[in-house]
Design an enzyme around this catalytic site. Structure first.
Site, PDB file in Angstrom:
ATOM      1  N   ARG B 258       1.286  -1.052  -0.085  1.00  9.06           N
ATOM      2  CA  ARG B 258      -0.132  -0.849  -0.417  1.00  9.06           C
ATOM      3  C   ARG B 258       0.843   1.196   0.248  1.00  9.06           C
ATOM      4  NH1 ARG B 258      -0.049   1.838   5.011  1.00  9.06           N
ATOM      5  NH2 ARG B 258      -0.687   0.413   6.321  1.00  9.06           N
ATOM      6  N   HIS B 262      -2.090   4.054   6.368  1.00  2.00           N
ATOM      7  CA  HIS B 262      -3.103   2.493   5.975  1.00  2.00           C
ATOM      8  C   HIS B 262      -4.390   2.931   6.267  1.00  2.00           C
ATOM      9  CE1 HIS B 262      -6.123  -0.342   8.224  1.00  2.00           C
ATOM     10  NE2 HIS B 262      -5.943   0.508   9.080  1.00  2.00           N
ATOM     11  N   TYR B 271       6.715   3.538  10.899  1.00  3.85           N
ATOM     12  CA  TYR B 271       6.616   2.327  11.441  1.00  3.85           C
ATOM     13  C   TYR B 271       8.236   1.792   9.978  1.00  3.85           C
ATOM     14  CZ  TYR B 271       2.058   2.265   8.790  1.00  3.85           C
ATOM     15  OH  TYR B 271       0.999   1.862   7.993  1.00  3.85           O
TER      16      TYR B 271
HETATM   17  C1  TPP Z   1     -11.934  -7.450  13.973  1.00  2.00           C
HETATM   18  C2  TPP Z   1     -11.468  -6.603  13.764  1.00  2.00           C
HETATM   19  N1  TPP Z   1     -10.832  -5.754  13.827  1.00  2.00           N
HETATM   20  C3  TPP Z   1      -9.956  -4.994  14.439  1.00  2.00           C
HETATM   21  C4  TPP Z   1     -10.190  -3.638  13.343  1.00  2.00           C
HETATM   22  C5  TPP Z   1      -9.211  -2.392  12.840  1.00  2.00           C
HETATM   23  N2  TPP Z   1      -9.255  -3.038  12.280  1.00  2.00           N
HETATM   24  C6  TPP Z   1      -9.160  -2.226  11.349  1.00  2.00           C
HETATM   25  S1  TPP Z   1      -8.385  -2.193   9.675  1.00  2.00           S
HETATM   26  C7  TPP Z   1      -6.679  -3.320  10.540  1.00  2.00           C
HETATM   27  C8  TPP Z   1      -5.575  -4.296   9.990  1.00  2.00           C
HETATM   28  C9  TPP Z   1      -5.704  -5.048   8.787  1.00  2.00           C
HETATM   29  O1  TPP Z   1      -4.894  -5.111   8.620  1.00  2.00           O
HETATM   30  P1  TPP Z   1      -4.741  -6.191   7.043  1.00  2.00           P
HETATM   31  O2  TPP Z   1      -6.028  -7.651   7.083  1.00  2.00           O
HETATM   32  O3  TPP Z   1      -3.180  -6.948   6.910  1.00  2.00           O
HETATM   33  O4  TPP Z   1      -5.801  -5.354   5.924  1.00  2.00           O
HETATM   34  P2  TPP Z   1      -5.182  -4.463   5.394  1.00  2.00           P
HETATM   35  O5  TPP Z   1      -5.281  -2.844   6.415  1.00  2.00           O
HETATM   36  O6  TPP Z   1      -3.632  -3.892   5.463  1.00  2.00           O
HETATM   37  O7  TPP Z   1      -5.542  -4.008   3.935  1.00  2.00           O
HETATM   38  C10 TPP Z   1      -7.208  -3.298  11.339  1.00  2.00           C
HETATM   39  C11 TPP Z   1      -6.668  -4.509  13.180  1.00  2.00           C
HETATM   40  C12 TPP Z   1     -11.622  -4.347  12.521  1.00  2.00           C
HETATM   41  N3  TPP Z   1     -11.575  -3.150  11.869  1.00  2.00           N
HETATM   42  N4  TPP Z   1     -12.507  -5.919  12.832  1.00  2.00           N
END
Ligand code: TPP
Ligand code: MG
Lengths: 489, 382
Positions: B258, B262, B271
């Site tokens: 990305r 985020h 980071y």
């Molecule tokens: C069940 C849940 N736990 C925590 C979150 C908070 N949260 C949003 S995005 C994220 C990280 C997700 O990382 P990844 O699966 O690698 O997806 P990316 O954002 O990198 O596309 C978190 C912990 C959430 N949205 N839903």
């Protein structure tokens, strides 16, 4: 047509941002998407682009300032090409005040109690000294059955700083307590820790100027701290107890009428600070006397012209501050702190003298910073100013921080001497009792002189009795022979 | 009773067709007609430019927090272009390009990130679910959709997405297991951008690939250059054909990056190193695809330029529509939020709607009377 650009929420629930850089100037023409500002929020440094095309008419913020969301940042005129004359009168944006509202101040009038069927406290007859800033602040949360609205990070901070959220005046929407509320409460409360406590713990005053007559003030106002209205709403009997364990006190009400008031706000902080000082610092107090007959006469003779020139009073305390600074420079251990964990002594190379000031809510210690770099005149003026402000509850937060040594003066009230308690984490505190005319022996004759009793309490881990005696003697030598001040330089 | 190895026959492959310098492996290159290729590029571009424009909107207070999608276009478009309209598209939150491809209008997307539930209503004519923010929960929806299609005898697939971080959620494992056990026609596509907010992949799993997790659930898995839209297409097409032939689910790992924070509330400088970002930017998906199209004679430099202008105009028009809509009485009415979940109103929703209506009325009155009761408003909102 000109358009204002208000600072938006740049993250999730961000409510303020620091202006790191301003990328445009008044009079400059900008296009949509041109970067106007670089700002830093809790979460990130971000660039803020222009939503409009046009000419910058006015910039309402400065670099380094912290702006709240919704604050007007910049005004951009429609880009009709002809650059308008630079800003007229710059509107002052609503900013986070650099001088945060002092949370220690006595709060505004007692307003209507709302609800709460508990017994109410005695009517607040005379309104205590109050400040405009505070009379508008919302009440803090008093009903302990309802949780205080605050984000988890704020709760964590409060736990870390040992702040009871119910004590904090909220600044967020719907009474939400914000991080800086907790911080400023903690900062204010910590710095209000007191240096002196003789017996009842309520008898210290500063003698620099006449003590205002004690206004009639209810027990709730005096000890309940914080907010009159708030205290009233939860009312007498419904007041929750501070301790979680039942106290093993006798039932006083069997002997006669009693009133229970929660220990709160400044009173509570004083109690905690005193406990810490008394239980962690091995105190020793040394007593001595200064013959200030000559000094007193000199001060009297200068009184009028000084007042005319400066509008302030030249007081004994101001001279004592100068003498103390001189003694601290000679005996630096009294300007030190002990770092227990690292087994190190921290010698401070600056001289910030705290002055214990009695207020209706309890003792507060404003600080004269860098007293070594200030003239006697400057010190006298500043002393009167901060003492007045402290009593009125208007002293700035910074003025309550950074002390290295404290002076407490109960002379205006009386006292033949006292045993002051150290303002933790400082090393020592000097107590001044009443300077009174007494028979003294001079050159084998009994004469009448003005005698000032002095008491120095010090941390025996950092200094010894002999040094303390020398320290006080040094002060006395200066008070008795003011020529020493000049000879020193 | 000897001790002997158990043969695990599955091999995890890595697939790359169009490399970062736009060199193409002609043996693996998919046979796509020019219009399809153009369409794929157009929606990648539309996704990218929309993402960029949305950031500017957010920074000027016109949009709420949203997760940016720049860099994820090839994973999204390469896979979505391999399914039919009637198939199911079940996104997470970085499939902006794919959603636009599926027919989600720009105004809907903007409305969604501005908190309007109207933005979650899927377009007509496709089987789509809206954005899904609770990470990995959409995978269970997809497994369920796939199982339902098996029961109904529908010959369709469900294409769903998740992040590398989401693969540590229980939902991920449950979804893969169910789908595999019940041979559900589901394609699980991982947007492996190597970070879950600030948590790097190395803290997320102790395996060589994410794709190999497929082995444990007994389904095929493949790792793909996620910045290579052609490879993503090929891998997905294979999985779709297999699923439609009754072969069950597939796990596809698209390795990408990305290029943005985020979300708009994040600061990746805390980071990730600048060098790392730079390196990955060199592997960016649009540039190589544009070169490929030019090399192939599908589009000229001028075509590309014109497309930029078109896309820009389209975005501006979309934003304007969304901002008009968001001020409209209909969308400003909070009572409407009860209307979209079920086709017929349920009892409990009826009750809640009535309660909210009364509260709103009470508030309106309160405002008129300049009523300044000391009670905070929250107390009456429950
Ligand atoms: C069940 C849940 N736990 C925590 C979150 C908070 N949260 C949003 S995005 C994220 C990280 C997700 O990382 P990844 O699966 O690698 O997806 P990316 O954002 O990198 O596309 C978190 C912990 C959430 N949205 N839903
Ligand atoms: Mg990720």
């Amino acid at each position: 047509m000109s358009q204002d650009f208000l600072l938006p929420d740049l993250g999730e629930g961000i409510h303020e941002a620091e202006i790191i850089a301003i990328k445009v100037k008044v009079g400059q023409s900008v296009k949509e998407d041109d970067i106007l500002f670089e700002v830093e929020t809790d979460k990130a440094v971000v660039e803020v682009p222009s939503p409009f095309t046009g000419t910058v008419e006015a910039i309402h913020v400065k670099e380094g300032e912290t702006a709240k969301t919704g604050c007007n940042m910049i005004t951009i005129g429609s880009g009709s090409g002809d650059a308008k004359a630079p800003a007229k009168e710059e509107k002052k944006a609503e900013k986070v005040a650099d001088t945060k509202t002092q949370i220690l101040t006595p709060v505004g009038k007692a307003s209507e109690a709302n609800g709460g069927n508990g017994k109410t406290a005695p009517a607040p007859t005379a309104a205590p000294a109050q400040t405009a800033a505070n009379s508008q602040s919302p009440a803090h949360h008093v009903n302990r059955d309802i949780p205080v609205p605050a984000a988890p990070a704020v709760r964590a901070l409060a736990r870390e700083l040992k702040v009871d959220l119910y004590d904090v005046r909220p600044s967020g929407p719907h009474g939400r307590v914000m991080k800086e509320d907790v911080r400023s409460y903690a900062a204010g409360a910590l710095e209000s820790r007191v240096g002196s406590g003789s017996g009842s713990g309520s008898s210290s005053a500063v003698a620099t100027s006449l003590r205002p007559a004690q206004p009639a003030i209810s027990l709730h106002d005096k000890y309940g701290g914080g907010d009159d209205k708030a205290d009233k709403t939860s009312g007498g009997s419904s007041m929750p107890s501070m301790q979680s364990t039942p106290s093993n006190l006798p039932d006083f009400s069997k002997q006669g009428e009693v009133e229970r008031v929660p220990l709160r706000s400044i009173r509570k902080k004083i109690a905690q600070a005193m406990m810490k000082s008394w239980t962690t610092i091995p105190h020793v107090t040394t007593f001595d006397e200064a013959d200030i007959t000559g000094l007193n006469a000199t001060l009297k003779s200068a009184e009028k012209s000084f007042a005319e020139k400066t509008g302030s009073r030249l007081t004994l305390t101001a001279v004592v501050i100068k003498a103390v600074v001189s003694a601290l420079q000679k005996y630096p251990q009294f300007n030190s702190s002990l770092d227990d964990e690292k087994s190190e002594i921290i010698f401070k190379k600056y001289y910030n003298i705290g002055i214990a000031v009695a207020t209706e809510k309890g003792l507060i210690v404003p600080v004269i910073h860098n007293a070594d770099q200030k003239s006697l005149t400057q010190i006298a003026i500043e002393l009167q100013d901060i003492a007045n402000k402290t009593r009125a509850g208007k002293v700035e937060l910074e003025k309550l921080q950074g002390g290295t040594f404290t002076i407490t003066n109960i002379g205006a009230i009386g006292g033949t001497n006292m045993s002051p308690m150290i303002n933790h984490p400082e090393c020592a505190i000097l107590g001044m009792a009443r300077g009174a005319d007494k028979p003294i022996v001079r050159n084998g004759n009994i004469e009448i002189g003005t005698i000032l009793p002095l008491a120095l309490s010090f941390d025996h881990r950092l200094a010894d009795g002999a040094e303390a005696a020398y320290f006080v003697r040094h002060i006395i030598n200066h008070l008795e022979h003011p020529l020493n001040f000049i000879l020193e330089n | 009773m000897p001790r002997k190895p158990i043969e695990i026959t599955e091999k995890i492959e890595y697939l790359s067709i169009l490399d970062e310098n736009a060199n193409v492996d002609t043996k693996l290159e998919p046979k796509l007609d020019n219009d399809t290729l153009k369409k794929m590029y157009r929606f990648m571009l539309l996704g990218r430019r929309t993402d960029e424009r949305m950031l500017k909107m957010q920074r000027t207070g016109r949009l709420g927090t949203f997760p940016q999608a720049s860099g994820h276009e090839a994973v999204s478009i390469g896979s979505v272009s391999a399914i039919e309209k009637s198939d199911w598209h079940i996104p997470a939150y970085r499939e902006l390009a794919g959603m636009l491809y599926r027919g989600w209008s720009l105004e809907k997307i903007i409305l969604y990130w501005n908190g309007y539930e109207e933005g979650a209503v899927p377009p007509k004519g496709v089987n789509d679910l809206p954005y899904c923010v609770p990470v990995a929960s959409q995978l269970l929806h997809a497994a369920g959709v796939g199982m339902a299609m098996n029961i109904k005898g529908d010959k369709k697939v469900a294409l769903t997405y998740f992040g590398d971080g989401s693969s540590s959620e229980g939902d991920f494992h449950e979804a893969l297991n169910f789908a595999s056990v019940f041979k559900a026609p589901v394609i699980f596509v991982c947007q492996n951008n190597q970070y879950a907010i600030s948590v790097p992949l190395s803290k997320q799993m102790n395996c060589k690939t994410l794709a190999q997790r497929a082995v444990a659930y007994g389904m095929p898995g493949i790792k793909v250059d996620g910045n290579d839209v052609l490879a993503m297409y090929v891998a997905t097409k294979e999985a779709v054909d297999r699923a439609k032939a009754g072969g069950g689910p597939t796990l596809i790992e698209g390795l990408t990056y990305r290029f943005t924070p985020h979300t708009t509330a994040d600061d990746p400088k805390r980071y990730r190193s600048e060098e790392e970002s730079k390196e990955w930017f060199g592997k960016e998906p649009l540039t190589r695809f544009a070169k490929y199209l030019q090399n192939k004679g599908v589009m000229t430099a001028k075509d590309l330029e014109e497309m930029e202008a078109e896309v820009d105009a389209e975005i501006r028009a979309g934003i304007e529509r969304s901002e008009t809509l968001s001020k409209s009485e209909e969308l400003m009415n909070p009572l409407a939020m009860f209307d979209h979940l079920y086709s017929t109103e349920t009892e409990h929703l009826k009750e809640q709607k009535e309660e909210l209506r009364q509260y709103l009325e009470h508030k309106k009155k309160g405002k008129k009377q300049q009523n300044h009761t000391a009670h905070p408003e929250v107390s009456s909102a429950k």
